[in-house]
Scaffold this active site. Structure first.
Site, PDB file in Angstrom:
ATOM      1  N   ASN A 196      12.591 103.369  23.276  1.00  0.00           N
ATOM      2  CA  ASN A 196      13.180 104.539  22.767  1.00  0.00           C
ATOM      3  C   ASN A 196      13.727 105.490  23.822  1.00  0.00           C
ATOM      4  O   ASN A 196      13.257 105.630  24.972  1.00  0.00           O
ATOM      5  CB  ASN A 196      12.178 105.324  22.025  1.00  0.00           C
ATOM      6  CG  ASN A 196      10.845 105.716  22.838  1.00  0.00           C
ATOM      7  OD1 ASN A 196      10.990 106.618  23.586  1.00  0.00           O
ATOM      8  ND2 ASN A 196       9.986 104.810  22.942  1.00  0.00           N
ATOM      9  N   CYS A 236      19.983 107.793  39.230  1.00  0.00           N
ATOM     10  CA  CYS A 236      18.812 107.799  38.096  1.00  0.00           C
ATOM     11  C   CYS A 236      19.360 107.589  36.723  1.00  0.00           C
ATOM     12  O   CYS A 236      20.768 107.603  36.620  1.00  0.00           O
ATOM     13  CB  CYS A 236      17.870 108.801  38.356  1.00  0.00           C
ATOM     14  SG  CYS A 236      18.589 110.305  37.743  1.00  0.00           S
ATOM     15  N   CYS A 253      14.664  98.373  17.107  1.00  0.00           N
ATOM     16  CA  CYS A 253      14.516  97.016  16.665  1.00  0.00           C
ATOM     17  C   CYS A 253      14.121  96.520  15.394  1.00  0.00           C
ATOM     18  O   CYS A 253      14.288  96.104  14.398  1.00  0.00           O
ATOM     19  CB  CYS A 253      13.501  96.115  17.523  1.00  0.00           C
ATOM     20  SG  CYS A 253      14.475  95.856  19.372  1.00  0.00           S
ATOM     21  N   CYS A 427      15.053 102.209  -1.740  1.00  0.00           N
ATOM     22  CA  CYS A 427      15.557 101.883  -0.398  1.00  0.00           C
ATOM     23  C   CYS A 427      14.260 100.942   0.319  1.00  0.00           C
ATOM     24  O   CYS A 427      13.162 100.904  -0.447  1.00  0.00           O
ATOM     25  CB  CYS A 427      16.189 102.847   0.579  1.00  0.00           C
ATOM     26  SG  CYS A 427      14.947 104.084   0.988  1.00  0.00           S
TER      27      CYS A 427
END
Lengths: 469, 99
Positions: A196, A236, A253, A427
């Site tokens: 994340n 970085c 995922c 859903c």
């Protein structure tokens, strides 16, 4: 094939009991192995200090070997020692090195196994999660016996079973700004195997503050990406991505899916880059990025920018210090909450629970059930007599819904009843259905209601045998 | 001008799930040399079929998108001012976070 219901339920029960015992035994084995290792380490403190590893066999010094490898180590790592471009010097450096792998998931699984196997002296694992059945297809370090147990315990047990001679640190906790500096400072190299954006920014910033190289991998769907940050004057994470992407561009995922072997490939490459850094062999993938496309079987290595002098964290005039890090809110910065509660868009009267919907089905109330998940989700499993129009296409395909509603009306023309059928929207988890209901109510479907918690709530509260994914 | 444009990391979903586009881009009126600024505007008009905000923000790509001109970060070649030449390969890739 004549087995009756009684027999099979007995078998199932015995299987469950055996699996539970198996898991308990494996857990006990792992605990005992850890204990044994601590005891061995305590008995041979000199050896543990001299080369960062504890060996149960005779110390190297007896054999007068300057590289510090014991006979057992020479035998174990012989295939690496035989490589002219690697050799005993690189192995010796590897044995003295320490690596922290953040995340024992799809990337961390192969990375950890290879790092343990190749002889990194001390391997830290940090993760706060537990092993779940839907992890198994890609998180190959875990076994079924560890389902429900902390990933760190499972991963540590697997690493020990591959190589009992290295030291393994278990950090069963979430990495936060409050503990990151303290934990990361104990290691030479950091491997980002998280999933994340807030964690990725936090880990990179922490590596800059501590001056640690960062081996960063990511994978989603059929693609993977890999690079080394903050190494030898290289960029970085913030040099590359100074502004976080919009939340809608950050897929997980668990929502978008991932083919197991894709993070596997990237995780292996993370282990490889880590080994190169730890043993000071080869050219690290710094200021370059590897892009992997599994479907077309293409790997591309591209040149990326160097360190940015204007970078707010590693730049020349950066005022970002440890105190700022500790107070920095990464979830707010990336607008990506790590513990997202369910959406709450609608008033109570626009919603029903899955149990209430079950009653509607039982009473055979006239209704239309609209499923707004993507069609490939709908193909996995759906409630009977539902109409699938994915949320993304709802506006364009609204006439299909209008006709479905009309059809239910027409069925009762003869009785003279013209009341509209109710419209329910479902859903996967109950977020998209709320967005759909909000849109539908604005578009004249006044009776639209969403089923709270979606199909997951249906499986939990109404029908436990309904598949979840 | 013949160019190869590639979309990855999920950006292909904005152009009908096609990753590689072999395209012919004409120079805009009054322009002698094509640069990335012209090309982005062309892509947005001709290839992006949905949610353009997932590709662009203002006159450049949105945060989290890397642009590679012939396998090289466009930061190293002048970003929007990068000159585009015949047969160049330009890759747009969205950074991934999963694992």
């Amino acid at each position: 094939m004549e087995a009756n219901g009684g027999d099979s339920s007995e078998i199932v029960r015995e299987l469950e009991a055996l699996k539970l015992r198996k898991s308990e035994i494996e857990h006990r084995i792992s605990t005992l192995e850890a204990k044994l290792q601590e005891t061995t380490a305590a008995v041979e403190p000199c050896d543990a200090v001299s080369n960062g590893y504890s060996s149960p066999s005779s110390p190297a010094i007896e054999h007068g070997l300057e590289h510090g490898l014991s006979p057992d180590q020479i035998y174990r790592y012989s295939r690496q020692l035989l490589l002219p471009s690697f050799g005993v010097e690189a192995q010796s450096s590897l044995l003295k090195s320490s690596v922290l792998v953040i995340g024992a998931g799809g990337l961390g699984s192969p990375a950890l196994l290879y790092l343990a196997a190749c002889g990194v002296g001390r391997l830290g694992i940090i993760d706060h999660d537990v092993v779940e059945l839907n992890n198994m297809h890609r998180q190959i370090i875990h076994t079924e016996a560890f389902i429900g147990h902390p990933k760190v315990k499972s991963a540590a047990a697997a690493c020990r079973s591959v190589n009992s001679t290295i030291k393994i640190d278990e950090h069963v906790e979430a990495l936060r700004t409050s503990n990151a500096l303290e934990i990361l400072s104990q290691y030479d190299i950091i491997v980002d195997a998280t999933d994340n954006p807030p964690s990725r920014y936090m880990i990179s910033d922490c590596c800059v503050l501590l001056g640690k190289p960062l081996v960063s991998g990511a994978a989603l769907g059929m693609e993977g990406q890999l690079t080394v940050y903050n190494h030898n004057g290289g960029p970085c994470y913030r040099c590359l991505f100074p502004t976080p992407p919009p939340t809608t561009a950050c897929q997980r995922c668990s929502d978008s899916g991932v083919l197991g072997v894709v993070p596997g490939v990237i995780g292996c490459l993370q282990a490889l880059e880590t080994i190169k850094l730890a043993s000071m062999v080869g050219e690290p993938l710094s200021e370059r990025m590897l892009l992997f496309d599994a479907l077309s079987a293409r790997v591309r290595v591209v040149k990326i920018r160097g360190r940015s002098a204007q970078c707010v964290v590693c730049g020349d005039n950066s005022s970002f210090k440890k105190q700022q890090f500790k107070n920095f809110d990464y979830e707010d910065f990336t607008q990506f909450p790590l513990t997202a509660g369910p959406l709450n868009l609608l008033p109570t009267e626009s919603r029903i629970s899955s149990k209430e919907f079950k009653e509607i089905l039982q009473k055979k109330e006239r209704h239309v059930l609209l499923d707004v998940r993507p069609s490939h989700h709908y193909k996995i499993v759906s409630l009977p007599d539902s109409l699938n129009i994915p949320l993304a296409n709802l506006e364009a395909r609204i006439n299909e819904l209008t006709s479905a509603v009309k059809e239910k009306e027409d069925g009762h023309v003869n009785t003279g009843s013209f009341t509209n059928p109710s419209l329910y929207v479902v859903c996967r988890r109950g977020n998209d259905s709320q967005i759909a209901v909000q849109y539908l109510r604005e578009s004249g479907f006044d009776s639209a209601k969403d089923i709270i918690g979606g199909l997951e709530a249906w499986a939990t509260d109404v029908n436990p045998s309904f598949p979840t994914y | 001008m013949q160019l190869t444009l590639e979309f990855g990391g999920g950006l292909e979903l904005l152009c009908e799930s096609v990753k590689i586009h072999k395209v012919n881009v004409d120079l805009p009126d009054g322009v002698d040399n094509l640069n990335m600024k012209h090309l982005l505007s062309w892509v947005r008009t001709n290839l992006i079929k949905e949610r353009p905000e997932m590709f662009m923000k203002g006159d450049t790509v949105r945060p989290g998108v890397l642009v590679l001109v012939n396998d090289c970060d466009w930061e190293l070649s002048g970003q929007l001012d990068t000159a585009i030449e015949e047969k160049d390969v330009i890759v747009f890739i969205s950074t991934l976070h999963g694992g």
